[in-house]
Design an enzyme around this catalytic site. Structure first.
Site, short mmCIF file in Angstrom:
data_model
loop_
_atom_site.label_atom_id
_atom_site.label_comp_id
_atom_site.label_asym_id
_atom_site.label_seq_id
_atom_site.Cartn_x
_atom_site.Cartn_y
_atom_site.Cartn_z
N SER A 1 -11.46 21.61 -3.84
CA SER A 1 -12.76 22.11 -4.28
C SER A 1 -12.59 23.04 -5.48
CB SER A 1 -13.46 22.78 -3.10
OG SER A 1 -14.82 23.01 -3.36
N GLU B 1 -18.72 13.27 2.06
CA GLU B 1 -18.63 14.68 1.68
C GLU B 1 -19.65 15.08 0.63
OE1 GLU B 1 -16.19 16.26 -1.42
OE2 GLU B 1 -14.60 14.87 -0.82
N HIS C 1 -15.80 17.25 3.18
CA HIS C 1 -15.23 17.99 2.05
C HIS C 1 -13.81 18.46 2.37
CE1 HIS C 1 -15.55 19.96 -1.75
NE2 HIS C 1 -15.50 21.19 -1.28
#
Length: 303
Positions: free
Chosen positions: A111, A248, A275
Site C-alpha cells: 500500500s 481489494e 488489500h
C-alpha cells in the site's frame, strides 16, 4: 547479519525499531503501509518464503511515527512540515538501508509502502536486485474512482448516501458511518483477521495516517489525494513484481497498465485476497513472491 530486534538512530536523532528474521544471502527489506501502520503483517515473511523452499533474510521496520518507533510531536507545525512528507519517508528508506548495511537487495512495500517502493526504485534503483509493489497504484484518481465503485457495490444505496453526507459534513466520528467503514474493511481490506495481529488498543498512528490518507481507506482527504507517479514509472529499471488481491481496494485495471509501463514488470494476483492478501491467502502470495525472487536470482526473469 544479526537476527531479532535492533534500534537504529537516524541522523535526525530519532530512533526506529527494526527486526530481522530468516537466514541466507538474499535480503528483503519490507515497508509497511498506512501510512502510520506497522510491520506486523511481514513478521512471518521469512518463514513463509522458507515454506516455498527459499532462504531469505527479511528486514522490517516501523517508520517514523509508527508503533514501536519514535513518535514526534506532530502537533508542532514545524515538525509536521518537516517529517510528514513524501521526501522524508523516501529518504528514510535509504537511510535505513545504509544503517542496516544492505545493498543489492529486494524491496517490498504494501500500500503506502508500495508508493515508497516506486519512488525508491526510480531514485535509488542502483541498490536493488528487484522491487515488489504490493497493492499500490501510481495514480490516486484511478483508486478514488474504483473505491467509489466498490462502495456502491458493497453497500445499499441509502448507506452510501449516508456515508457521503457525513463526509461532506466532516463528521467521520459518526457511529453509523464507522459501522459502514467496518463492513467495507471486512470485505476489501482485512478479509481474514488472525488473532495474532489483533490488539487491545489501536496501533495506527492517526497523525501520520490522517495527514496522508484521512479517516479511512475509502476516502482520501490528505496528501495522497495528489499522488501521481505514472510519469516516472519508466524510471524504474529493475525487475519489478506487481502483486494485487483479486478482491481489494486497489484497481487491478491500474495494475495491468502499470505492468506495461514499467520496463521490466510482472503482474500477479491473489484469489480471495483483499488489500492485505499476504494474510488472506498467504500460500499463493508467497508462492508468487518466491517465484519472482528465484527468477531474478537465476537471471530467468521475464516480464
Amino acid at each position: 547479519m544479526k537476527q531479532g530486534t535492533t534500534i537504529i538512530t537516524l541522523d535526525n536523532g530519532y530512533h526506529l525499531w527494526t527486526n530481522t528474521q530468516g537466514e541466507g544471502d538474499i535480503h528483503l527489506l519490507a515497508l509497511h503501509g498506512g501510512p502510520g501502520g506497522n510491520h506486523e503483517y511481514w513478521e512471518d515473511t521469512a518463514q513463509q518464503l522458507k515454506k516455498q523452499g527459499l532462504n531469505v533474510q527479511v528486514h522490517m521496520y516501523d517508520q517514523l511515527g509508527s508503533w514501536y518507533s519514535d513518535q514526534p510531536d506532530y502537533s508542532d507545525p514545524k515538525i509536521a512540515e518537516k517529517y510528514l512528507t513524501y521526501d522524508y519517508y523516501l529518504e528514510e528508506v535509504e537511510e535505513v538501508r545504509q544503517k542496516l548495511g544492505l545493498d543489492n537487495f529486494y524491496l517490498i512495500g504494501q500500500s503506502w509502502g508500495g508508493a515508497l517502493v516506486q519512488m525508491y526504485a526510480a531514485k535509488y534503483g542502483q541498490h536493488l536486485k528487484g522491487a515488489i509493489i504490493s497493492s499500490m497504484v501510481d495514480n490516486i484518481d484511478e483508486y478514488v474512482t474504483h473505491i467509489n465503485q466498490v462502495r456502491e457495490e458493497a453497500l445499499p444505496a441509502d448507506a452510501v448516501a449516508y456515508m457521503k453526507k457525513q463526509e461532506a459534513a466532516n463528521n467521520y466520528d459518526d457511529p453509523q458511518y464507522q459501522k459502514y467503514v467496518d463492513v467495507l474493511n471486512d470485505g476489501y481490506v482485512d478479509r481474514k483477521k488472525p488473532a495474532a495481529i489483533s490488539h487491545l488498543i489501536p496501533t495506527m498512528s492517526r497523525p501520520v495516517y490522517g495527514a496522508f490518507q484521512g479517516d479511512n481507506e475509502f476516502v482520501i482527504t490528505g496528501k495522497l489525494k495528489e499522488w501521481m507517479f505514472e510519469p516516472h514509472l519508466k524510471e524504474i529499471k529493475v525487475p519489478t513484481l506487481l502483486t494485487f488481491g483479486e478482491h481489494e481496494t486497489m484497481p487491478i485495471t491500474t495494475a495491468k497498465r502499470m505492468a506495461k509501463e514499467i520496463p521490466h514488470a510482472r503482474l500477479v494476483t491473489t484469489p480471495e485476497g483483499g488489500h492485505h492478501h499476504m494474510i488472506d491467502n498467504a500460500p499463493v502470495y508467497y508462492d508468487h513472491l518466491a517465484t519472482f525472487i528465484r527468477d531474478v536470482e537465476s537471471d530467468n526473469f521475464n516480464d
